[in-house]
Enzyme design. Structure first.
Site, PDB file in Angstrom:
ATOM      1  N   MET A  30       0.858  -1.204   0.437  1.00  0.00           N
ATOM      2  CA  MET A  30      -0.169   0.295  -0.243  1.00  0.00           C
ATOM      3  C   MET A  30       0.912   1.148   0.257  1.00  0.00           C
ATOM      4  O   MET A  30       1.654   1.541   1.118  1.00  0.00           O
ATOM      5  CB  MET A  30      -1.102  -0.045   1.276  1.00  0.00           C
ATOM      6  CG  MET A  30      -1.310  -0.939   1.090  1.00  0.00           C
ATOM      7  SD  MET A  30      -2.775  -1.275   2.792  1.00  0.00           S
ATOM      8  CE  MET A  30      -1.591  -1.521   3.931  1.00  0.00           C
ATOM      9  N   GLY A 118       1.722   4.182   3.440  1.00  0.00           N
ATOM     10  CA  GLY A 118       3.154   3.018   2.696  1.00  0.00           C
ATOM     11  C   GLY A 118       3.165   2.097   4.112  1.00  0.00           C
ATOM     12  O   GLY A 118       4.123   1.604   4.142  1.00  0.00           O
ATOM     13  N   SER A 119       2.346   0.995   3.546  1.00  0.00           N
ATOM     14  CA  SER A 119       2.513  -0.681   4.337  1.00  0.00           C
ATOM     15  C   SER A 119       2.116  -1.290   3.895  1.00  0.00           C
ATOM     16  O   SER A 119       2.574  -1.769   1.910  1.00  0.00           O
ATOM     17  CB  SER A 119       1.794  -0.572   5.782  1.00  0.00           C
ATOM     18  OG  SER A 119       0.493  -0.083   5.686  1.00  0.00           O
ATOM     19  N   ARG A 120       1.933  -2.268   3.743  1.00  0.00           N
ATOM     20  CA  ARG A 120       2.138  -4.116   2.971  1.00  0.00           C
ATOM     21  C   ARG A 120       0.518  -5.344   3.742  1.00  0.00           C
ATOM     22  O   ARG A 120       1.417  -5.024   5.447  1.00  0.00           O
ATOM     23  CB  ARG A 120       3.789  -4.344   2.480  1.00  0.00           C
ATOM     24  CG  ARG A 120       3.478  -5.534   3.433  1.00  0.00           C
ATOM     25  CD  ARG A 120       4.869  -6.338   3.020  1.00  0.00           C
ATOM     26  NE  ARG A 120       5.570  -6.920   1.975  1.00  0.00           N
ATOM     27  CZ  ARG A 120       6.350  -7.221   1.349  1.00  0.00           C
ATOM     28  NH1 ARG A 120       7.349  -6.452   0.879  1.00  0.00           N
ATOM     29  NH2 ARG A 120       6.670  -8.780   0.278  1.00  0.00           N
TER      30      ARG A 120
END
Length: 149
Positions: A30, A118-120
Site C-alpha cells: 500500500m 505506506g505499508s503492506r
C-alpha cells in the site's frame, strides 16, 4: 479476497511462519495514496494474534515481511484451513491498529485493522489454492479475489 488496496509485490510458495504450514504468500503493498484499512481475506475465527516489534524498512521490499514491525492474525476457516494475514508497518508507517481479538469471528471483507501510510499486508493461504493475481496487479480491499480455494 484482498485485505487491502494496493499493488501485488509477491506471489510465492513459502513456509508460513505463523502456522508452520506450507503456504502461498501473496503480498499487497500500500503506497501513501492507498486506503490503509485492512479487511479479512476469508471467513474465519481468529485463533490467535501475535504482535512483533521490528524495523521500518520500505514495505515494498521482501525483507520487510521478516524485519519490520508486524501484527499477525491466524484465522481458521469454516472448512478447517488456517490462513494468516499479517499487517506489516513500512518506512513511514509507525502504527499498526488491530480492532479484533482472538476468538472473534470475521466475515470475508470485514474490517479488522488499519496501518498508517505506506505499508503492506501479507496473506498466507493454503498451498492448494490457485492464485488469481500476479506481481504488479492492482487490487482493492474487499473486492479483488487473490486466489480460488
Amino acid at each position: 479476497m484482498s485485505p487491502a488496496d494496493g499493488r501485488i509485490v509477491r506471489v510465492e510458495a513459502v513456509r508460513d511462519p505463523n502456522t508452520d504450514n506450507d503456504a502461498l504468500l501473496i503480498s499487497v503493498f500500500m503506497n501513501v495514496f492507498n486506503v490503509h484499512s485492512n479487511r479479512a481475506p476469508v471467513d474465519g475465527v481468529i485463533e490467535r494474534i501475535q504482535y512483533r516489534p521490528g524495523a521500518f524498512v520500505h514495505a515494498d521490499l521482501d525483507k520487510a515481511s521478516e524485519r519490520n514491525e508486524a501484527n499477525a492474525l491466524v484465522l481458521r476457516t469454516p472448512t478447517g484451513e488456517r490462513v494468516s494475514v499479517v499487517q506489516v508497518a513500512g518506512l513511514i508507517a509507525r502504527r499498526i491498529l488491530c480492532y479484533v481479538r482472538a476468538g472473534d469471528e470475521l466475515a470475508r471483507g470485514e474490517r479488522f485493522g488499519f496501518i498508517r501510510f505506506g505499508s503492506r499486508v501479507d496473506v498466507y493461504l493454503p498451498r492448494s489454492v490457485r492464485p488469481m493475481v500476479a506481481v504488479g496487479d492492482s487490487v482493492y480491499a474487499g473486492t479483488s479475489v487473490l486466489a480460488e480455494f
